[in-house]
Design a protein around this motif. Structure first.
Motif, PDB file in Angstrom:
ATOM      1  N   LEU A 183      37.093  36.327  31.953  1.00 28.81           N
ATOM      2  CA  LEU A 183      36.013  36.880  32.772  1.00 28.81           C
ATOM      3  C   LEU A 183      36.354  36.678  34.249  1.00 28.81           C
ATOM      4  CD1 LEU A 183      33.219  38.202  32.380  1.00 28.81           C
ATOM      5  CD2 LEU A 183      32.208  35.926  32.481  1.00 28.81           C
ATOM      6  N   VAL A 185      35.731  38.493  38.563  1.00 28.40           N
ATOM      7  CA  VAL A 185      34.858  39.311  39.390  1.00 28.40           C
ATOM      8  C   VAL A 185      35.463  40.679  39.689  1.00 28.40           C
ATOM      9  CG1 VAL A 185      33.654  37.373  40.399  1.00 28.40           C
ATOM     10  CG2 VAL A 185      35.694  38.247  41.519  1.00 28.40           C
ATOM     11  N   ASN A 193      39.144  33.357  41.438  1.00 30.47           N
ATOM     12  CA  ASN A 193      39.472  32.070  42.044  1.00 30.47           C
ATOM     13  C   ASN A 193      40.785  31.531  41.467  1.00 30.47           C
ATOM     14  OD1 ASN A 193      38.781  31.029  39.520  1.00 30.47           O
ATOM     15  ND2 ASN A 193      36.679  30.602  40.139  1.00 30.47           N
ATOM     16  N   GLY A 217      31.727  41.255  34.274  1.00 29.26           N
ATOM     17  CA  GLY A 217      30.493  40.890  33.582  1.00 29.26           C
ATOM     18  C   GLY A 217      29.922  41.979  32.688  1.00 29.26           C
ATOM     19  N   THR A 234      29.689  29.380  34.682  1.00 30.21           N
ATOM     20  CA  THR A 234      29.534  30.838  34.705  1.00 30.21           C
ATOM     21  C   THR A 234      29.052  31.367  33.361  1.00 30.21           C
ATOM     22  OG1 THR A 234      31.388  30.847  36.229  1.00 30.21           O
ATOM     23  CG2 THR A 234      30.710  32.964  35.355  1.00 30.21           C
ATOM     24  N   ILE A 237      25.347  30.769  32.893  1.00 24.26           N
ATOM     25  CA  ILE A 237      24.547  31.664  33.747  1.00 24.26           C
ATOM     26  C   ILE A 237      24.562  33.095  33.180  1.00 24.26           C
ATOM     27  CG2 ILE A 237      24.314  32.666  36.060  1.00 24.26           C
ATOM     28  CD1 ILE A 237      23.758  29.684  36.198  1.00 24.26           C
TER      29      ILE A 237
ATOM     30  N   VAL B 151      34.417  33.793  46.318  1.00 25.08           N
ATOM     31  CA  VAL B 151      34.442  33.192  44.988  1.00 25.08           C
ATOM     32  C   VAL B 151      34.466  31.675  45.065  1.00 25.08           C
ATOM     33  CG1 VAL B 151      35.402  35.196  43.820  1.00 25.08           C
ATOM     34  CG2 VAL B 151      36.951  33.486  44.772  1.00 25.08           C
ATOM     35  N   ASN B 152      34.896  31.108  46.186  1.00 23.59           N
ATOM     36  CA  ASN B 152      34.877  29.652  46.346  1.00 23.59           C
ATOM     37  C   ASN B 152      33.891  29.287  47.447  1.00 23.59           C
ATOM     38  OD1 ASN B 152      37.016  28.907  44.467  1.00 23.59           O
ATOM     39  ND2 ASN B 152      38.365  29.979  45.892  1.00 23.59           N
ATOM     40  N   PHE B 233      31.402  34.006  42.658  1.00 20.90           N
ATOM     41  CA  PHE B 233      31.946  34.233  41.320  1.00 20.90           C
ATOM     42  C   PHE B 233      30.795  34.324  40.317  1.00 20.90           C
ATOM     43  CE2 PHE B 233      34.072  33.321  37.342  1.00 20.90           C
ATOM     44  CZ  PHE B 233      35.300  33.952  37.488  1.00 20.90           C
ATOM     45  N   THR B 234      29.959  33.308  40.301  1.00 23.36           N
ATOM     46  CA  THR B 234      28.845  33.261  39.352  1.00 23.36           C
ATOM     47  C   THR B 234      27.835  34.374  39.620  1.00 23.36           C
ATOM     48  OG1 THR B 234      29.120  30.876  39.397  1.00 23.36           O
ATOM     49  CG2 THR B 234      27.150  31.701  38.331  1.00 23.36           C
ATOM     50  N   ASN B 236      28.291  37.321  40.962  1.00 20.78           N
ATOM     51  CA  ASN B 236      28.823  38.617  40.538  1.00 20.78           C
ATOM     52  C   ASN B 236      28.749  38.762  39.018  1.00 20.78           C
ATOM     53  OD1 ASN B 236      31.311  40.368  39.612  1.00 20.78           O
ATOM     54  ND2 ASN B 236      30.812  41.013  41.680  1.00 20.78           N
ATOM     55  N   ILE B 237      29.091  37.694  38.300  1.00 21.68           N
ATOM     56  CA  ILE B 237      29.037  37.741  36.832  1.00 21.68           C
ATOM     57  C   ILE B 237      27.588  37.902  36.360  1.00 21.68           C
ATOM     58  CG2 ILE B 237      29.511  36.454  34.697  1.00 21.68           C
ATOM     59  CD1 ILE B 237      32.142  37.173  36.055  1.00 21.68           C
TER      60      ILE B 237
END
Lengths: 341, 341
Positions: A183, A185, A193, A217, A234, A237, B151-152, B233-234, B236-237
């Motif tokens: 998974l 982005v 990352n 996603g 992730t 979430i 992403v970071n 990152f999270t 976007n997912i």
């Protein structure tokens, strides 16, 4: 003679023992070849067993446990102070070989900690993962991991997750060569990352895995991969936010149905259709997250699982025990690691 | 005399100039107080303007741009080699003050890179964020950030995102004291990764923000917070996986409607109801992610936006320009940082 033995934590879950016991009775009746060890307070369990036949009663052993791990309890407290909890006992039964698998709907953090500490991970696996199937287009399913066992994942751990997920998809869903994806982005190489980028390299260098690269996603539900790998932060979430949207849609249907007589009529007619669709994407149908990567089978049911949902988790435990999933993961990780030498 | 000036990248997006031009014409007609600078190839733009009245034609300036940033192009290539692209030009117009805001449906990575490099971040802001509104229960909305700009994210960046999100919710959605929450895998203090835990401390120590603590993925849609903060990152997912589930539900409705004559009837009756609901959760209605934290207003429309969706993004740009969002963020971050001294 029972083929398989499954240990159940009767005390866990938001709705308490009645819901778990109701699921246990159903499992006992549906699977006469399976033995069940019910762990929890004897005075709570015994009355529920009265409705079983004498024959069915022989399928059951009660293990009285004095202590209960509470839903909000700190995992380390559950590990250090509750030596006689029903949750700990089911894991000990798997560790000693008395049970082939165990199921709990209790405190997730405590279950993870106890399982990790008592069972230990398989050789070549650094950390266990929570994995569950989700619906996709065309009535297929996709296995998503990690759903929250580890919030910090190295690239090596992500790679091990891919191997474990591939074995589960093969053994439990019967997919010959499961498509494994990471998974990310974006699909371009430049995105993502550092952990994800290096994990991609590890997957590309590995033989014996059907790695298809990055997915985004929205691809989770698009039937482009059989196994989708991500870190526990992730993954958790992603799982919960889609649950949130599903809840919102259902709420809107109910609200719209009350606007006027026409919408009420529409909602009534649409209901069977929506129910069919909801059953396809209903978390209950996909209950029973497996905690994989351990030397034993541990199934985590949703805390607020219904009796049907908990029964589905028991079936999941039975299936993994039947297919000897931990042995298959051990053998697969050995093969993949040896191929890399 | 026009109150506001908005620069549009006519060349971006999956569907090309016709869709963008159609949205631009609608915006010109609906907002006679706004001037539009259309950046792109003159030969493509001019024919579309024929249907405007003489009066409306005075609202428009064409800036001919020879180059186009392609959808799959590497951001650094767009920055270094395409000095005369329509995407770069709209940002330069904001930087020079000739435009109050700009909108593009082009390559997200290139837009982020160009905007970051040309406009720079506001004092006290380390990195810009992509933020967008999503639907919640009771017809409210929630602002989710970051949707993929970084992403970071360090804890400090997450904290700055909270301040920025709070300003946007206040200025654009008119919420007096927006509830700001941190996205996490559990509500207990023990959960979450190191960045999230320290960011929680920063929020708790800050004055002038209505910080409500952690929320989980399913809370995004539950109307418990007005601003939900997470790393790119999270975020976007989370955004894309909910989009994926929405697409799956629509696909299932269509598939079910073809099963037999009864399901066809049910689907036909249910359609208006589902359409109402879909409009509530339709990404088109929530198109126009703002790139905030910069010294200027940049709106990113979905690459596959329809004309209506791109028009919504233009309205978003207009609203932020009217409310002078960057100045408000600058002032808010100064206040919050001074309070901490």
């Amino acid at each position: 003679m029972s083929e398989l033995t499954i240990a159940l934590d009767i005390m866990g879950g938001d709705h308490g023992p009645p819901v778990i016991l109701s699921a246990a009775l159903k499992a006992i009746q549906k699977h006469p070849d399976t033995h069940f060890i019910l762990c929890g307070q004897r005075t709570v369990i015994e009355p529920a067993l009265l409705e079983l036949s004498d024959q069915q009663r022989t399928q059951v052993t009660i293990e009285h446990c004095d202590e209960v791990v509470e839903m909000g309890e700190a995992p380390t407290a559950a590990l250090r102070t509750k030596k006689f909890s029903s949750m700990r006992r089911i894991i000990e039964l798997v560790q000693s070989g008395e049970a082939d698998a165990c199921v709990s709907a209790g405190n997730t953090g405590a279950l993870l900690t106890l399982a990790f500490y008592i069972l230990k991970t398989l050789p070549g696996i650094d950390r266990p993962a929570l994995i569950s199937a989700m619906p996709t287009a065309e009535h297929h399913k996709v296995f998503l991991l990690d759903l929250g066992a580890n919030v910090n994942c190295t690239s090596e751990i992500l790679f091990q997750y891919g191997v474990m997920g591939s074995v589960l998809a093969q053994q439990v869903a019967g997919i010959d060569t499961p498509r494994v994806a990471l998974l990310n982005v974006g699909e371009e190489d430049i995105k993502g990352n550092a952990q994800v980028k290096y994990a991609d390299q590890l997957f590309r260098n590995a033989r014996g895995l059907n790695y298809i690269g990055y997915v985004e996603g929205d691809d989770i539900f698009a039937d482009v991969a059989d196994v989708v790998v991500t870190d526990g932060f992730t993954g958790n979430i992603a799982l919960k936010s889609t649950e949130g949207l599903a809840k919102l849609v259902i709420k809107e249907v109910k609200r719209q149905s009350q606007v006027n007589v026409f919408t009420r009529f529409m909602a009534r007619v649409a209901l069977p259709l929506l129910k069919t669709i909801y059953n396809r994407v209903n978390p209950d149908q996909y209950n029973g997250a497996s905690l994989i990567g351990l030397r034993g089978i541990v199934i985590k049911s949703h805390g607020n699982a219904s009796a049907d949902a908990f029964y589905y988790a028991i079936r999941q435990a039975r299936e993994e025990a039947r297919m000897r999933v931990p042995e298959k993961i051990r053998s697969k990780i050995e093969t993949v690691l040896l191929e890399q030498l």
